[in-house]
Design a protein around this motif. Sequence first.
Motif, PDB file in Angstrom:
ATOM      1  N   GLN A   1       0.878  -1.176   0.000  1.00 28.25           N
ATOM      2  CA  GLN A   1       0.000   0.000   0.000  1.00 28.25           C
ATOM      3  C   GLN A   1       0.909   1.217   0.000  1.00 28.25           C
TER       4      GLN A   1
ATOM      5  N   HIS B   1      -4.311   6.900  -2.071  1.00 25.11           N
ATOM      6  CA  HIS B   1      -4.090   5.521  -1.626  1.00 25.11           C
ATOM      7  C   HIS B   1      -3.924   4.660  -2.870  1.00 25.11           C
TER       8      HIS B   1
ATOM      9  N   ARG C   1      -3.170   0.736  -3.996  1.00 20.95           N
ATOM     10  CA  ARG C   1      -3.034  -0.666  -3.586  1.00 20.95           C
ATOM     11  C   ARG C   1      -2.330  -1.408  -4.713  1.00 20.95           C
TER      12      ARG C   1
END
Length: 151
Positions: free
Chosen positions: A28, A100, A102
């Motif tokens: 992440q 963010h 991933r």
Amino acid sequence: MTGRGAGDGLPRVGPPEIELTEAADGWQVIVRLPGVAPEEVAVELHDRELCVRARSEAEVNADQGIPGGSETRGFEHLIDLPAPVDPSAIDAVMDHGLLHVRLPRTTPRTITVGGARRTPGPVGRTVDTVDPAADRELHAPDPPPGDPDRR
């Protein structure tokens, strides 16, 4: 994690704060981009390097032919990843100045190998086809003659 500016001449307010953490299925990345709108952000993957690029509203407008101020706060930041990731499963979300990303690990792919045989095809040509008996033999060989499990 190694991050570095790209030295491309873009003016910078300062380097963004970046966190790279390991997750159960990969990694992440969280990038703090206060005051940057989602449409000003681009995320790209090149092998094992993640590129986070931000452009100011004036730059975005200029690309679209809309006159705007000359103020820029664009930057490009490169993050070296510890291992390959699955590019088709990357997910990026911008929320209240936090990007963010991933990055799922790649998963090994098992490839079944079957036997091939040549059979006559149209107009006298030969065609390679898979021999189901050879394919079965590779994956589950028949028991030897006289074995009670033999069918």
